[in-house]
Design a protein around this motif. Structure first.
Motif, PDB file in Angstrom:
ATOM      1  N   LYS A  31       0.862  -1.185   0.000  1.00 46.62           N
ATOM      2  CA  LYS A  31       0.000   0.000   0.000  1.00 46.62           C
ATOM      3  C   LYS A  31       0.891   1.226   0.000  1.00 46.62           C
ATOM      4  O   LYS A  31       1.813   1.323   0.805  1.00 46.62           O
ATOM      5  N   SER A  55      -3.057   2.437  -3.572  1.00 44.94           N
ATOM      6  CA  SER A  55      -3.431   3.122  -2.336  1.00 44.94           C
ATOM      7  C   SER A  55      -4.616   2.491  -1.618  1.00 44.94           C
ATOM      8  O   SER A  55      -4.842   2.778  -0.458  1.00 44.94           O
ATOM      9  N   THR A  57      -5.216  -0.900  -1.276  1.00 49.26           N
ATOM     10  CA  THR A  57      -4.962  -2.273  -0.864  1.00 49.26           C
ATOM     11  C   THR A  57      -4.866  -2.366   0.660  1.00 49.26           C
ATOM     12  O   THR A  57      -4.237  -1.540   1.299  1.00 49.26           O
TER      13      THR A  57
END
Length: 150
Positions: A31, A55, A57
């Motif tokens: 992320k 962004s 995840t």
């Protein structure tokens, strides 16, 4: 004989535990949150849009990245009238990555020599395409570097 060698090679690679670094499984478990962005706004916008896919995840590997970019265009050669005929387009992108309270900086530089087109609109489009290609290449390299961080 040739088939036998290929068979052994295939079996060897099948059993050696080879795994690519840049695969979907590795990309899905990170992320990225983008922090401060300095420098060229067009490059920053491209980088931000490319990194947004990482962004949302849900994972334990959270990277905070500060971005500093610069782009320059220099004249390599001129014709007899003094008009630029060859240009060098260079981009420098610096990423400060914070992961597990540790900080690392990655710097990537890309450049290309191009012909100066007489049509300014076409020249602008061509330069924007090159910038986009620069960003795609650098983001791929950055993701590979992030996957190597332990």
């Amino acid at each position: 004989m040739k088939n036998l060698i290929l068979l052994f090679l295939f079996l060897f690679l099948l059993q050696c535990g080879y795994k690519t670094i840049y695969n979907k499984e590795n990309l899905s478990n990170i992320k990225i949150t983008v922090g401060e962005m300095k420098g060229d706004t067009s490059l920053n916008n491209l980088i931000n849009s490319k990194l947004k896919r990482y962004s949302s995840t849900e994972t334990e590997k959270i990277y905070t990245i500060d971005v500093d970019t610069s782009i320059s265009k220099s004249i390599l050669s001129k014709d007899a009238a003094g008009k630029a005929t060859k240009l060098k387009l260079s981009a420098k992108m610096s990423f400060k990555v914070i992961f597990d309270e540790k900080s690392q900086t990655f710097i990537f530089e890309e450049s290309i020599n191009i012909d100066n087109l007489s049509d300014k609109y076409e020249q602008n489009n061509y330069e924007n395409t090159i910038k986009n290609n620069f960003v795609n290449t650098v983001v791929e390299k950055l993701i590979i570097k992030l996957n190597m961080i332990k």
